[in-house]
Motif scaffolding. Structure first.
Motif, PDB file in Angstrom:
ATOM      1  N   ASP A 144       0.683  -1.254  -0.001  1.00  0.00           N
ATOM      2  CA  ASP A 144      -0.115   0.149  -0.022  1.00  0.00           C
ATOM      3  C   ASP A 144       0.729   1.483   0.178  1.00  0.00           C
ATOM      4  OD1 ASP A 144      -2.814  -0.602   0.017  1.00  0.00           O
ATOM      5  OD2 ASP A 144      -2.397  -1.729   1.942  1.00  0.00           O
ATOM      6  N   MET A 145       2.061   1.134   0.461  1.00  0.00           N
ATOM      7  CA  MET A 145       2.653   2.378   0.645  1.00  0.00           C
ATOM      8  C   MET A 145       4.313   2.050   0.429  1.00  0.00           C
ATOM      9  SD  MET A 145       3.478   4.703   4.025  1.00  0.00           S
ATOM     10  CE  MET A 145       1.937   5.524   4.208  1.00  0.00           C
ATOM     11  N   THR A 146       5.113   2.768  -0.431  1.00  0.00           N
ATOM     12  CA  THR A 146       6.557   2.682  -0.955  1.00  0.00           C
ATOM     13  C   THR A 146       7.099   3.741  -0.460  1.00  0.00           C
ATOM     14  OG1 THR A 146       6.343   3.344  -3.087  1.00  0.00           O
ATOM     15  CG2 THR A 146       5.972   0.974  -2.500  1.00  0.00           C
ATOM     16  N   VAL A 147       8.547   3.785  -0.115  1.00  0.00           N
ATOM     17  CA  VAL A 147       9.401   4.877  -0.034  1.00  0.00           C
ATOM     18  C   VAL A 147      10.581   4.751  -0.899  1.00  0.00           C
ATOM     19  CG1 VAL A 147       8.682   4.990   2.738  1.00  0.00           C
ATOM     20  CG2 VAL A 147      10.716   3.358   1.669  1.00  0.00           C
ATOM     21  N   SER A 148      10.961   5.871  -1.062  1.00  0.00           N
ATOM     22  CA  SER A 148      12.168   6.267  -2.193  1.00  0.00           C
ATOM     23  C   SER A 148      13.045   7.402  -1.743  1.00  0.00           C
ATOM     24  CB  SER A 148      11.528   6.343  -3.419  1.00  0.00           C
ATOM     25  OG  SER A 148      12.643   6.808  -4.296  1.00  0.00           O
ATOM     26  N   PRO A 149      14.182   7.241  -1.462  1.00  0.00           N
ATOM     27  CA  PRO A 149      14.911   6.091  -1.632  1.00  0.00           C
ATOM     28  C   PRO A 149      14.964   5.132  -0.367  1.00  0.00           C
ATOM     29  CG  PRO A 149      16.304   7.782  -0.668  1.00  0.00           C
ATOM     30  CD  PRO A 149      15.149   8.332  -1.094  1.00  0.00           C
ATOM     31  N   THR A 150      15.162   3.759  -0.565  1.00  0.00           N
ATOM     32  CA  THR A 150      15.216   3.057   0.570  1.00  0.00           C
ATOM     33  C   THR A 150      16.419   3.269   1.360  1.00  0.00           C
ATOM     34  OG1 THR A 150      16.037   1.315  -1.059  1.00  0.00           O
ATOM     35  CG2 THR A 150      13.530   1.626  -0.744  1.00  0.00           C
ATOM     36  N   GLN A 151      17.560   3.803   0.999  1.00  0.00           N
ATOM     37  CA  GLN A 151      18.753   3.810   1.691  1.00  0.00           C
ATOM     38  C   GLN A 151      19.366   5.392   1.727  1.00  0.00           C
ATOM     39  OE1 GLN A 151      22.466   1.794   0.735  1.00  0.00           O
ATOM     40  NE2 GLN A 151      21.816   0.437   2.555  1.00  0.00           N
ATOM     41  N   VAL A 152      19.621   6.047   2.507  1.00  0.00           N
ATOM     42  CA  VAL A 152      20.505   7.232   2.237  1.00  0.00           C
ATOM     43  C   VAL A 152      21.763   7.043   3.175  1.00  0.00           C
ATOM     44  CG1 VAL A 152      18.351   8.713   2.093  1.00  0.00           C
ATOM     45  CG2 VAL A 152      19.440   8.446   4.530  1.00  0.00           C
ATOM     46  N   THR A 153      23.048   7.755   2.679  1.00  0.00           N
ATOM     47  CA  THR A 153      24.072   7.794   3.159  1.00  0.00           C
ATOM     48  C   THR A 153      24.476   9.211   3.822  1.00  0.00           C
ATOM     49  OG1 THR A 153      24.679   5.867   2.108  1.00  0.00           O
ATOM     50  CG2 THR A 153      26.621   7.060   3.009  1.00  0.00           C
ATOM     51  N   PHE A 154      24.785   9.435   4.910  1.00  0.00           N
ATOM     52  CA  PHE A 154      25.422  10.594   5.305  1.00  0.00           C
ATOM     53  C   PHE A 154      26.868  10.449   5.241  1.00  0.00           C
ATOM     54  CE2 PHE A 154      21.138  10.932   6.707  1.00  0.00           C
ATOM     55  CZ  PHE A 154      20.744  12.236   6.383  1.00  0.00           C
ATOM     56  N   THR A 155      27.722  11.326   4.803  1.00  0.00           N
ATOM     57  CA  THR A 155      29.467  11.559   4.992  1.00  0.00           C
ATOM     58  C   THR A 155      29.807  12.329   5.665  1.00  0.00           C
ATOM     59  OG1 THR A 155      29.530  12.789   3.146  1.00  0.00           O
ATOM     60  CG2 THR A 155      29.243  10.406   2.652  1.00  0.00           C
ATOM     61  N   THR A 156      30.976  12.396   5.803  1.00  0.00           N
ATOM     62  CA  THR A 156      31.623  13.335   6.840  1.00  0.00           C
ATOM     63  C   THR A 156      31.636  14.866   6.299  1.00  0.00           C
ATOM     64  OG1 THR A 156      33.758  12.862   5.988  1.00  0.00           O
ATOM     65  CG2 THR A 156      33.110  12.107   7.994  1.00  0.00           C
ATOM     66  N   VAL A 157      31.212  14.932   4.757  1.00  0.00           N
ATOM     67  CA  VAL A 157      31.150  16.019   4.230  1.00  0.00           C
ATOM     68  C   VAL A 157      29.791  16.520   4.079  1.00  0.00           C
ATOM     69  CG1 VAL A 157      31.478  17.070   1.685  1.00  0.00           C
ATOM     70  CG2 VAL A 157      33.206  15.401   2.524  1.00  0.00           C
ATOM     71  N   ASP A 158      28.883  15.555   4.035  1.00  0.00           N
ATOM     72  CA  ASP A 158      27.373  16.201   3.799  1.00  0.00           C
ATOM     73  C   ASP A 158      26.364  15.856   4.834  1.00  0.00           C
ATOM     74  OD1 ASP A 158      26.866  13.293   3.503  1.00  0.00           O
ATOM     75  OD2 ASP A 158      26.064  13.556   1.431  1.00  0.00           O
TER      76      ASP A 158
END
Length: 183
Positions: free
Chosen positions: A81-95
């Motif tokens: 019934d519900m999807t999410v996008s993106p299914t993964q996020v990455t945070f770095t030391t820069v962002d």
């Protein structure tokens, strides 16, 4: 008294315009100046996910600089019934301070199953010990159903006589407006 030629003013204006455009492209959150605890901030959901229509979204952002990449897996409790996008996020030391947007989409299922609440969960994977133990609040949202149970009948006025022979038949079509939930 300072005087500027038109050429100098144009160059400065162009530089400011480029900087303003660059800043407007970035969505970022500035953590409090005294932020010392490691956390992931989840924004309020904006929009409403409607089957076959609009989406909703929210953002995630870290509160402090991590020592290594912080990866967050995102999943829906009810992907039918519900999807999410993106299914993964990455945070770095820069962002790490740049908010990541998650889009919530209602699945257009052709079933009159009503509005359905789903939970979006987040799992953190990080070699940074402080972020590896962070628990992120779930996001609870409701998809709005666009289907209605019913029957559509199309065809002529359906008028025949008892006499047999040509011209004493009529045709019409019956179609369900949504998929049945029971056999």
């Amino acid at each position: 008294m300072l005087t500027f030629t038109n050429d100098v003013v144009r160059r400065r204006t162009s530089v400011f315009a480029v900087v303003a455009v660059f800043i407007s492209i970035l969505t970022f959150a500035v953590p409090p100046a005294n932020a010392t605890s490691h956390a992931v901030v989840v924004s309020l959901v904006t929009g409403t996910p409607v089957e076959g229509g609009t989406t909703a979204s929210y953002t995630l952002v870290l509160t402090t600089l991590p020592t290594a990449d912080v990866v967050i897996d995102i999943s829906s409790s009810n992907p039918a019934d519900m999807t999410v996008s993106p299914t993964q996020v990455t945070f770095t030391t820069v962002d790490w301070f740049v908010a990541k947007t998650v889009t919530i989409t209602a699945v257009d299922d052709l079933i009159d199953d009503g509005d359905i609440e789903s939970t979006i969960t987040h799992s953190v994977f990080a070699s940074d010990a402080d972020y590896a133990s962070v628990i992120i609040d779930p996001v609870i949202d409701t998809t709005i159903d666009n289907d209605t149970a019913g029957v559509t009948i199309t065809g002529g006025p359906t008028s025949v006589t008892e006499a047999s022979g040509p011209g004493n038949t009529d045709t019409y079509t019956i179609v369900l407006d949504s998929e049945p939930t029971f056999p």
